[in-house]
Design an enzyme around this catalytic site. Structure first.
Site, PDB file in Angstrom:
ATOM      1  N   ILE A  75       0.836  -1.204   0.000  1.00 27.85           N
ATOM      2  CA  ILE A  75       0.000   0.000   0.000  1.00 27.85           C
ATOM      3  C   ILE A  75       0.871   1.256   0.000  1.00 27.85           C
ATOM      4  CG2 ILE A  75      -0.210  -0.018   2.539  1.00 27.85           C
ATOM      5  CD1 ILE A  75      -3.117   0.981   0.443  1.00 27.85           C
ATOM      6  N   LEU A 107      28.032  28.564  29.359  1.00 31.00           N
ATOM      7  CA  LEU A 107      29.479  28.317  29.433  1.00 31.00           C
ATOM      8  C   LEU A 107      29.768  26.956  28.801  1.00 31.00           C
ATOM      9  CD1 LEU A 107      29.841  29.488  33.132  1.00 31.00           C
ATOM     10  CD2 LEU A 107      30.607  30.747  31.094  1.00 31.00           C
ATOM     11  N   THR A 139       0.612  -5.922   3.442  1.00 33.44           N
ATOM     12  CA  THR A 139      -0.666  -5.308   3.065  1.00 33.44           C
ATOM     13  C   THR A 139      -1.794  -6.327   2.954  1.00 33.44           C
ATOM     14  OG1 THR A 139       0.506  -3.506   1.960  1.00 33.44           O
ATOM     15  CG2 THR A 139      -1.780  -3.908   1.285  1.00 33.44           C
ATOM     16  N   ASP A 141      15.679  26.513  13.984  1.00 28.63           N
ATOM     17  CA  ASP A 141      15.604  27.697  14.847  1.00 28.63           C
ATOM     18  C   ASP A 141      16.791  27.572  15.794  1.00 28.63           C
ATOM     19  OD1 ASP A 141      13.659  29.841  16.189  1.00 28.63           O
ATOM     20  OD2 ASP A 141      14.352  28.516  17.777  1.00 28.63           O
ATOM     21  N   VAL A 149      14.926  -6.003  -6.171  1.00 26.95           N
ATOM     22  CA  VAL A 149      16.053  -5.084  -6.044  1.00 26.95           C
ATOM     23  C   VAL A 149      17.182  -5.795  -5.310  1.00 26.95           C
ATOM     24  CG1 VAL A 149      16.845  -2.935  -4.983  1.00 26.95           C
ATOM     25  CG2 VAL A 149      14.629  -3.018  -6.122  1.00 26.95           C
ATOM     26  N   TYR A 196      20.522  35.143  16.797  1.00 27.46           N
ATOM     27  CA  TYR A 196      19.399  34.211  16.827  1.00 27.46           C
ATOM     28  C   TYR A 196      18.766  34.239  15.440  1.00 27.46           C
ATOM     29  CZ  TYR A 196      14.672  32.540  17.956  1.00 27.46           C
ATOM     30  OH  TYR A 196      13.488  31.858  17.970  1.00 27.46           O
ATOM     31  N   TYR A 237      -9.406  -4.253  19.514  1.00 27.76           N
ATOM     32  CA  TYR A 237     -10.231  -3.563  18.519  1.00 27.76           C
ATOM     33  C   TYR A 237     -11.088  -4.579  17.766  1.00 27.76           C
ATOM     34  CZ  TYR A 237      -6.439  -4.938  15.241  1.00 27.76           C
ATOM     35  OH  TYR A 237      -5.510  -5.641  14.508  1.00 27.76           O
ATOM     36  N   HIS A 271       1.790  -9.418  14.462  1.00 27.87           N
ATOM     37  CA  HIS A 271       0.541  -8.806  14.935  1.00 27.87           C
ATOM     38  C   HIS A 271      -0.592  -9.761  14.549  1.00 27.87           C
ATOM     39  CE1 HIS A 271      -1.867  -5.409  16.241  1.00 27.87           C
ATOM     40  NE2 HIS A 271      -2.596  -5.476  15.143  1.00 27.87           N
TER      41      HIS A 271
HETATM   42  C1  LIG Z   1      -2.168  -8.479  11.275  1.00 26.59           C
HETATM   43  C2  LIG Z   1      -2.077  -7.065  10.804  1.00 26.59           C
HETATM   44  C3  LIG Z   1      -3.196  -6.241  10.885  1.00 26.59           C
HETATM   45  C4  LIG Z   1      -3.126  -4.929  10.456  1.00 26.59           C
HETATM   46  N1  LIG Z   1      -4.223  -4.137  10.542  1.00 26.59           N
HETATM   47  C5  LIG Z   1      -4.175  -2.845  10.115  1.00 26.59           C
HETATM   48  C6  LIG Z   1      -5.330  -2.012  10.172  1.00 26.59           C
HETATM   49  O1  LIG Z   1      -6.391  -2.426  10.620  1.00 26.59           O
HETATM   50  N2  LIG Z   1      -5.219  -0.740   9.728  1.00 26.59           N
HETATM   51  C7  LIG Z   1      -4.046  -0.249   9.228  1.00 26.59           C
HETATM   52  O2  LIG Z   1      -4.012   0.919   8.847  1.00 26.59           O
HETATM   53  N3  LIG Z   1      -2.943  -1.032   9.152  1.00 26.59           N
HETATM   54  C8  LIG Z   1      -2.984  -2.314   9.574  1.00 26.59           C
HETATM   55  N4  LIG Z   1      -1.884  -3.106   9.486  1.00 26.59           N
HETATM   56  C9  LIG Z   1      -0.652  -2.528   8.941  1.00 26.59           C
HETATM   57  C10 LIG Z   1      -0.608  -2.505   7.425  1.00 26.59           C
HETATM   58  O3  LIG Z   1      -0.970  -3.740   6.913  1.00 26.59           O
HETATM   59  C11 LIG Z   1       0.802  -2.140   7.006  1.00 26.59           C
HETATM   60  O4  LIG Z   1       1.195  -0.942   7.657  1.00 26.59           O
HETATM   61  C12 LIG Z   1       0.934  -1.918   5.524  1.00 26.59           C
HETATM   62  O5  LIG Z   1       0.340  -2.947   4.807  1.00 26.59           O
HETATM   63  C13 LIG Z   1       2.411  -1.830   5.174  1.00 26.59           C
HETATM   64  O6  LIG Z   1       2.511  -1.541   3.820  1.00 26.59           O
HETATM   65  P1  LIG Z   1       3.921  -1.406   3.116  1.00 26.59           P
HETATM   66  O7  LIG Z   1       3.663  -0.983   1.725  1.00 26.59           O
HETATM   67  O8  LIG Z   1       4.824  -0.575   3.933  1.00 26.59           O
HETATM   68  O9  LIG Z   1       4.578  -2.837   3.203  1.00 26.59           O
HETATM   69  P2  LIG Z   1       4.270  -4.190   2.422  1.00 26.59           P
HETATM   70  O10 LIG Z   1       2.831  -4.361   2.139  1.00 26.59           O
HETATM   71  O11 LIG Z   1       4.920  -5.278   3.198  1.00 26.59           O
HETATM   72  O12 LIG Z   1       4.999  -3.979   1.047  1.00 26.59           O
HETATM   73  C14 LIG Z   1       6.412  -4.031   0.929  1.00 26.59           C
HETATM   74  C15 LIG Z   1       6.730  -4.734  -0.372  1.00 26.59           C
HETATM   75  O13 LIG Z   1       8.132  -4.621  -0.611  1.00 26.59           O
HETATM   76  C16 LIG Z   1       8.496  -5.742  -1.356  1.00 26.59           C
HETATM   77  N5  LIG Z   1       9.940  -5.925  -1.318  1.00 26.59           N
HETATM   78  C17 LIG Z   1      10.698  -6.235  -0.249  1.00 26.59           C
HETATM   79  N6  LIG Z   1      11.986  -6.350  -0.603  1.00 26.59           N
HETATM   80  C18 LIG Z   1      12.045  -6.087  -1.939  1.00 26.59           C
HETATM   81  C19 LIG Z   1      13.084  -6.039  -2.874  1.00 26.59           C
HETATM   82  N7  LIG Z   1      14.351  -6.304  -2.524  1.00 26.59           N
HETATM   83  N8  LIG Z   1      12.802  -5.751  -4.163  1.00 26.59           N
HETATM   84  C20 LIG Z   1      11.519  -5.464  -4.534  1.00 26.59           C
HETATM   85  N9  LIG Z   1      10.483  -5.511  -3.675  1.00 26.59           N
HETATM   86  C21 LIG Z   1      10.742  -5.803  -2.383  1.00 26.59           C
HETATM   87  C22 LIG Z   1       7.757  -6.868  -0.674  1.00 26.59           C
HETATM   88  O14 LIG Z   1       7.623  -7.985  -1.512  1.00 26.59           O
HETATM   89  C23 LIG Z   1       6.436  -6.214  -0.345  1.00 26.59           C
HETATM   90  O15 LIG Z   1       5.441  -6.495  -1.291  1.00 26.59           O
HETATM   91  C24 LIG Z   1      -1.911  -4.422   9.927  1.00 26.59           C
HETATM   92  C25 LIG Z   1      -0.797  -5.251   9.836  1.00 26.59           C
HETATM   93  C26 LIG Z   1      -0.868  -6.549  10.278  1.00 26.59           C
HETATM   94  C27 LIG Z   1       0.342  -7.411  10.189  1.00 26.59           C
END
Ligand SMILES: Cc1cc2nc3c(=O)[nH]c(=O)nc-3n(C[C@H](O)[C@H](O)[C@H](O)COP(=O)(O)OP(=O)(O)OC[C@H]3O[C@@H](n4cnc5c(N)ncnc54)[C@H](O)[C@@H]3O)c2cc1C
Length: 803
Positions: free
Chosen positions: A14, A633, A44, A531, A174, A518, A250, A225
């Site tokens: 996401i 100082l 995600t 600042d 990558v 300042y 929740y 989680h």
């Molecule tokens: C059980 C659970 C419940 C959750 N519930 C909620 C909720 O209710 N509400 C909410 O807001 N959030 C929730 N979250 C959190 C949310 O799911 C995450 O914050 C979000 O999906 C993270 O997105 P991201 O894009 O950072 O990571 P990811 O979705 O993990 O995407 C990262 C991507 O990077 C790719 N990648 C990694 N290394 C490489 C590489 N070397 N080369 C190319 N690609 C690579 C991976 O394949 C992956 O697809 C929850 C999480 C969990 C685990």
């Protein structure tokens, strides 16, 4: 495969898809995303999808609100169902402290423009019928919260990006990031390399590993989680989501059943030793033992869960950070950006986060104040995985707890201590922590001299001591000695240093040797980015002193503007201790210890000299943050104990007291000195903040000059308020109302022990900043009368400072 893109985003979750979408939407179509597997195959796909908007700061909340604005319309825009359901959310208070917290949050929400109101337990139950009202004292309803299908939302963002010309490469891993001369040049993948100007690490739990490919440390750890999904029992999909913080759980509706999740007290870190490179579209094994206490707590709130059939227990890894906030922004490697560590808010935050990141990359500055999310807030101690872990663990385990103002974190302490730490302990110091530094909040040994009757009412009086008032008053009547060794000190040197700083600073800083200035450093939008004070030590040498927590950020901002090697920037914080001796007797205490002439004519205000204090060589800087005569100082750290001891014993006959940061806070409020990060932020101009005196529009161009000129007269200004009730002390973000409507928000406030008033600062429309204007401040559900006052409240003619 492509050979070049302006921006390459790594990670098709996401986060990455939202950034790509916004880059394309804001006009950069020559952008690409690389994902090693399929889109949404990281954290995600297993998200619970709750979208809550209220956070504890305006900019964070605004970012979440921007997400909801996007989620409302995205499906129709790209013609793909996102599953967005704006069902609202309920947050229960099942203890008095949680009820007070809701009252406080409702007041914040009013100032953030986020709909939120308090409802009774019965009203909450009418919206979420399966809940029991047992022990519920009240609830907050946020009607515009909701939930979404995380995978569908990600695919919709990806489609929106593609429709605007962006490229998405799946099954492309990558393997390296090419960096030359501290600047990103290309991304290496298993399908070939892509030249680029900007790389965004949106790798979720892999963001740390991806960062290392460019030599960048991203301080996050993966936590497992969990949430359970129950078998459908005919519950409505339109029930609001529900949080019960006292039970750490929740809920949300899911196909006639419920999603039930929470934050355990015993978090489970995962993959610390490295995560398998093929962990995609996979979950962890359910951990029933760890989930059982949460589920029991959930049953006590929703009794029918006792008989519910659990269809599945989702256990997925998610990236958490040491302070529970996202990590965004450019790193020390030019062109290498990070967007990760979403701490189980990635779905809720992604829409607004992508916009903020795209603005930042394209325009050089986001439209929101991003300091709390800025990757530069973490110091080098976070290169340690162990330290990152214990700090993150504490954040997760206490996620739902009520944090009283002045709450201090405990994990990983002590880390950085001043050279006179043992002296502080002998004096009964109550320590706080900032950026890893142990700093004195107050000395309990001063408490017997304080006045218990000045304790603020309610929350503001919880983490408080009469010592604060005693230290404040001693500084006003005699002198206070404050250990400011943690202040960040940056030396800017070289033949080009003077011209360089003139371009960065809004004030004239390249003045005579010994002058102290300042100044603010502005961003291109005219907002205050740093600042600080600048002391000219030599023709080609300047010492910049900034707040304990801001050195890393300010240093990065300054280095980012270096153009050649005629200027060098060094962080010299650890080399020098700093003790501030302030108060009307400061000269009487210091002069007998020094052979230098400290009279006003020989050593004027806002100047610096090398002096000796006994045998200790010091840079004495005649500045003040409390509004009294005195000096900071600075001595080499190895002399610190000797300097402290001689100042303490010389001060004894004059009534000197050692003082802590809480006394400084009270003293500076009386003088109207601003604090960056609260009173002044990257979105406030110096003229709005009342810092116009430090801007020299006629000195020649500097960064932010054009924006200030375009902006014209401010329409709002930071104003000083005094509340009608001295014992009612504000904590920040309270609404300031005029004619019953919120017109501003408290940026900072506290009790002034000399003026015996409860003080608050708030940005108000210019029509309301006239002294004498009557307003009110919303404090824990009450409307407390207040008056706009001329500032500063203490010593308006600055006579004490110039004594
Ligand atoms: C059980 C659970 C419940 C959750 N519930 C909620 C909720 O209710 N509400 C909410 O807001 N959030 C929730 N979250 C959190 C949310 O799911 C995450 O914050 C979000 O999906 C993270 O997105 P991201 O894009 O950072 O990571 P990811 O979705 O993990 O995407 C990262 C991507 O990077 C790719 N990648 C990694 N290394 C490489 C590489 N070397 N080369 C190319 N690609 C690579 C991976 O394949 C992956 O697809 C929850 C999480 C969990 C685990």
């Amino acid at each position: 495969m492509i050979e070049r893109a302006r921006v390459v985003v790594i990670g098709g979750g996401i986060g990455g898809c939202s950034i790509l979408y916004w880059l394309a939407r804001l006009g950069w179509s020559d952008v690409a995303l690389v994902e090693r597997s399929e889109l949404t195959s990281g954290s995600t796909f297993h998200s619970a999808g709750l979208v809550g908007q209220l956070r504890n700061s305006l900019s964070l909340t605004q970012m979440m609100m921007n997400s909801v604005d996007l989620y409302r319309t995205l499906g129709a825009e790209v013609e793909l169902e996102t599953g967005w359901r704006e069902v609202g959310s309920l947050r229960l208070a099942s203890s008095q402290e949680h009820l007070e917290e809701l009252e406080r949050q409702a007041a914040w929400a009013e100032t953030f423009g986020l709909p939120m109101h308090l409802v009774s337990a019965d009203e909450a139950q009418s919206m979420f019928p399966p809940m029991s009202t047992e022990g519920v004292l009240g609830a907050a309803l946020l009607p515009s919260d909701g939930y979404v299908d995380p995978s569908q939302l990600t695919l919709a963002l990806a489609r929106g990006a593609r429709q605007r010309g962006a490229t998405i490469l799946t099954n492309t891993r990558v393997t390296g990031v090419r960096v030359e001369n501290h600047r990103v040049r290309a991304v290496e993948t298993d399908q070939g390399s892509i030249e680029c100007d900007v790389v965004v690490d949106a790798g979720g739990i892999y963001a740390h590993e991806i960062g290392l490919l460019a030599g960048v440390h991203v301080p996050l750890v993966a936590m497992a989680h969990q949430y359970a999904i129950t078998k459908p029992t005919g519950l409505s999909r339109d029930m609001p989501t529900l949080r019960d913080p006292a039970r750490l759980v929740y809920f949300r509706a899911e196909s006639g059943g419920l999603v039930v999740g929470g934050y355990e007290r015993n978090p489970s870190v995962w993959g610390l030793g490295g995560i398998a490179g093929d962990f995609n579209s996979r979950l962890l094994d359910p951990d029933w033992d760890r989930f059982a206490p949460l589920f029991e707590a959930a049953i006590s709130r929703v009794p029918e869960l006792a008989d519910a059939e659990i269809v599945t227990l989702i256990n997925g890894p998610e990236a958490f950070t040491p302070d529970g906030e996202f990590i965004l922004g450019e790193s020390a490697v030019a062109g290498f950006w990070v967007a990760a560590g979403f701490c189980a808010h990635g779905i809720a935050g992604a829409g607004g986060m992508g916009q903020l990141m795209a603005e930042w990359i394209i325009e050089g500055q986001p439209s929101l104040d991003a300091w709390v999310l800025d990757s530069r807030r973490f110091g080098p101690q976070y290169r340690s995985r162990d330290y990152t872990l214990i700090r993150t663990d504490e954040i997760y385990a206490t996620y739902y707890d009520v944090k009283y103002p002045g709450h201090e974190r405990q994990a990983g302490r002590p880390l950085k201590v001043s050279a006179v730490n043992a002296r502080h302990r002998d004096l009964g110091a109550a320590f706080g922590e900032k950026s890893g530094w142990e700093r004195v909040n107050w000395y309990e040994s001063n408490a017997p001299s304080g006045d218990e009757s000045t304790r603020p009412d309610g929350w503001a009086g919880m983490l408080w001591s009469p010592a604060i008032g005693a230290e404040h008053l001693a500084c006003r009547s005699s002198a206070g000695l404050f250990d400011e060794s943690s202040f960040s000190k940056l030396d800017v040197t070289g033949s080009g240093a003077a011209a360089f700083l003139e371009r960065l600073c809004a004030n004239s800083v390249a003045r005579r040797v010994g002058a102290v200035t300042y100044t603010q450093l502005l961003n291109p939008r005219g907002g205050v980015e740093c600042d600080l004070t600048v002391t000219r030590l030599a023709e080609d040498r300047f010492r910049l002193v900034t707040g304990t927590a801001f050195g890393h950020h300010d240093g990065a901002w300054i280095r980012q503007h270096l153009e050649d090697d005629s200027v060098v920037v060094d962080d010299v914080t650890s080399q020098y201790a700093c003790f501030a001796l302030w108060g009307p007797r400061a000269r009487d205490i210091l002069q007998p210890l020094s052979e230098s002439d400290l009279s006003h004519s020989a050593f004027g205000y806002m100047s610096a000299q090398e002096i000796n204090v006994g045998a200790v060589p010091c840079l004495a800087v005649r500045v003040t943050f409390v509004g009294e005569l005195g000096w900071e100082l600075y001595c080499p750290s190895e002399y610190a104990v000797g300097l402290w001891d001689s100042l303490m014993s010389a001060g004894q006959p004059h009534g000197l007291r050692p003082g802590g940061y809480r006394a400084i806070e009270s003293l500076r409020l009386e003088k109207g000195y601003r604090v960056w990060g609260s009173d002044v932020t990257t979105t406030d101009s110096p003229f709005e903040a009342g810092l116009g005196f430090a801007v020299k529009m006629n000195k020649g161009e500097f960064i932010g000059y054009d924006a200030l000129e375009r902006a014209g007269e401010p329409t709002r200004r930071l104003a000083c308020l005094v509340l009608d009730e001295p014992r009612t002390v504000v904590l920040g973000s309270e609404p300031v109302r005029f004619d019953g409507r919120a017109q501003g928000r408290v940026t900072s406030g506290g009790y002034g022990y000399s003026v015996q008033s409860s003080i608050a600062y708030a940005y108000l429309p210019v029509a309301l900043v006239e002294p004498g204007t009557r307003v009110s401040v919303g404090v824990f559900g009450r409307d407390v009368g207040a008056e706009v006052r001329a500032e500063p409240l203490f010593d308006p003619k600055n006579e004490k400072v110039r004594a």
